[in-house]
Design a protein around this motif. Structure first.
Motif, short mmCIF file in Angstrom:
data_model
loop_
_atom_site.label_atom_id
_atom_site.label_comp_id
_atom_site.label_asym_id
_atom_site.label_seq_id
_atom_site.Cartn_x
_atom_site.Cartn_y
_atom_site.Cartn_z
N UNK A 94 -29.98 -11.97 -72.88
CA UNK A 94 -29.76 -13.13 -73.76
C UNK A 94 -30.91 -14.10 -73.60
N UNK A 95 -31.27 -14.77 -74.70
CA UNK A 95 -32.33 -15.77 -74.65
C UNK A 95 -31.90 -16.97 -75.50
N UNK A 96 -32.29 -18.15 -75.07
CA UNK A 96 -31.85 -19.38 -75.73
C UNK A 96 -32.48 -19.53 -77.11
N UNK A 121 -33.16 -23.67 -63.48
CA UNK A 121 -32.48 -22.41 -63.79
C UNK A 121 -31.45 -22.04 -62.72
N UNK A 122 -31.79 -22.25 -61.47
CA UNK A 122 -30.86 -21.95 -60.38
C UNK A 122 -29.61 -22.81 -60.50
N UNK A 176 -29.14 -19.86 -65.16
CA UNK A 176 -29.99 -19.08 -66.03
C UNK A 176 -31.19 -18.56 -65.24
N UNK A 177 -32.13 -17.98 -65.95
CA UNK A 177 -33.43 -17.59 -65.41
C UNK A 177 -34.45 -17.72 -66.53
N UNK A 178 -35.71 -17.57 -66.20
CA UNK A 178 -36.74 -17.54 -67.23
C UNK A 178 -36.81 -16.15 -67.86
N UNK A 179 -37.18 -16.07 -69.13
CA UNK A 179 -37.44 -14.74 -69.70
C UNK A 179 -38.70 -14.15 -69.05
N UNK A 180 -38.74 -12.85 -68.94
CA UNK A 180 -39.96 -12.20 -68.49
C UNK A 180 -41.00 -12.27 -69.61
N UNK A 181 -42.24 -11.95 -69.26
CA UNK A 181 -43.29 -11.94 -70.28
C UNK A 181 -42.95 -11.00 -71.42
N UNK A 223 -46.11 -28.50 -71.94
CA UNK A 223 -45.44 -27.34 -71.35
C UNK A 223 -43.95 -27.58 -71.18
N UNK A 224 -43.17 -26.58 -71.53
CA UNK A 224 -41.73 -26.62 -71.36
C UNK A 224 -41.20 -25.22 -71.11
N UNK A 225 -39.96 -24.97 -71.51
CA UNK A 225 -39.39 -23.63 -71.26
C UNK A 225 -38.11 -23.43 -72.07
N UNK A 226 -37.74 -22.19 -72.22
CA UNK A 226 -36.40 -21.81 -72.68
C UNK A 226 -35.84 -20.85 -71.66
N UNK A 227 -34.53 -20.71 -71.65
CA UNK A 227 -33.89 -19.92 -70.60
C UNK A 227 -33.40 -18.59 -71.13
N UNK A 228 -33.11 -17.71 -70.19
CA UNK A 228 -32.58 -16.37 -70.51
C UNK A 228 -31.54 -16.03 -69.45
#
Length: 271
Positions: free
Chosen positions: A54-56, A135-136, A140-145, A265-270
């Protein structure tokens, strides 16, 4: 501390965590996908097999990150190190300012204003270490590349999900449209970040996969040295233009230091 106060603090913590858990996700099914490009050294053309994930739908916002900080008291790298890279029009290409006042609350420095009216914008001025802590806490976690790339392509095999013509980028991404960065560019409505989901989504319903902010991913490229602490981000940002950076696509992979913080820089979660 009284039992009532402890109870209220517990409710507050649960409420803050629920804010983070309201992140809308899509499921990418298990399968074999095409990634990379035959002209890329860092990200060569290849097939990868991925389990379902799953990805946000959107990048993590200031509101969601604020809930994390309120619940945990977390202090970001930029706040501890008094060091974050910010931008203002007039700087030559690829020049940034190291601003000791910048942090996620003031992503371009105190003198350039805070986030009080930008809670639906993506959180920025955070490091990879900060993102890992979020994320912890949020589960969640980060998506891989590769996961990020597969999600951004939405089953396409081209540089962009609509093909290889970048002229359509303005419909889907908050980027810099100016010829250079000497003059401010707000031609798409935003000079810095835009509220998440301000532009059209890709065919899988994911917003801002290109532009707005570079998105941290987990994993390494084949060119990272063994034991490297280099981390990576993808998708380009509001600062990227056709003449500078030009990373708003599904192929290019950026890299930087584990503790560095930038206002793009930011992020989305997976998960």
């Amino acid at each position: 501390m009284s039992g009532r106060l402890l109870y209220l603090l517990l409710l507050l913590s649960i409420g803050n965590n629920l804010i983070a858990q309201t992140q809308q996700m899509i499921t990418v099914p298990e399968g074999t996908y095409t990634v990379g490009d035959k002209h890329s050294i860092v990200n060569p053309f290849r097939k990868v097999h991925l389990p379902a994930f799953e990805i946000a739908v959107t990048e993590v916002t200031n509101r969601q990150f604020s809930a994390f900080v309120a619940a945990t008291g977390y202090i970001t790298d930029a706040e501890k190190r008094h060091s974050s890279m910010v931008f203002e029009p007039g700087l030559e290409e690829f020049r940034w300012i190291n601003d000791s006042t910048a942090s996620w609350r003031f992503p371009n420095g105190v003198s350039r204003g805070g986030i009080n009216d930008k809670m639906d914008h993506p959180v920025t001025a955070i490091s990879y270490s900060d993102v890992t802590a979020y994320c912890q806490w949020a589960g969640y976690r980060l998506p891989t590349l590769d996961e990020w790339e597969v999600a951004s392509r939405a089953n396409a095999t081209t540089r962009y999900w609509w093909g290889n013509n970048r002229d359509l980028i303005g419909e889907y991404a908050n980027i810099w449209h100016g010829r250079d960065h000497l003059q401010a560019d707000s031609s798409d409505g935003y000079m810095y970040t835009a509220p998440v989901a301000s532009f059209k989504p890709n065919p899988w319903g994911l917003y801002d996969m290109y532009g707005n902010v570079f998105e941290f991913c987990s994993g390494h490229t084949k060119h990272d040295k063994p034991g490297s602490t280099m981390i990576h981000a993808r998708g380009g940002s509001w600062w990227c233009s056709k003449n500078s950076c030009n990373f708003f696509n599904s192929v290019d992979i950026g890299g930087q230091n584990l503790h560095a913080s930038f206002s793009n820089q930011g992020f989305r979660v997976a998960r």
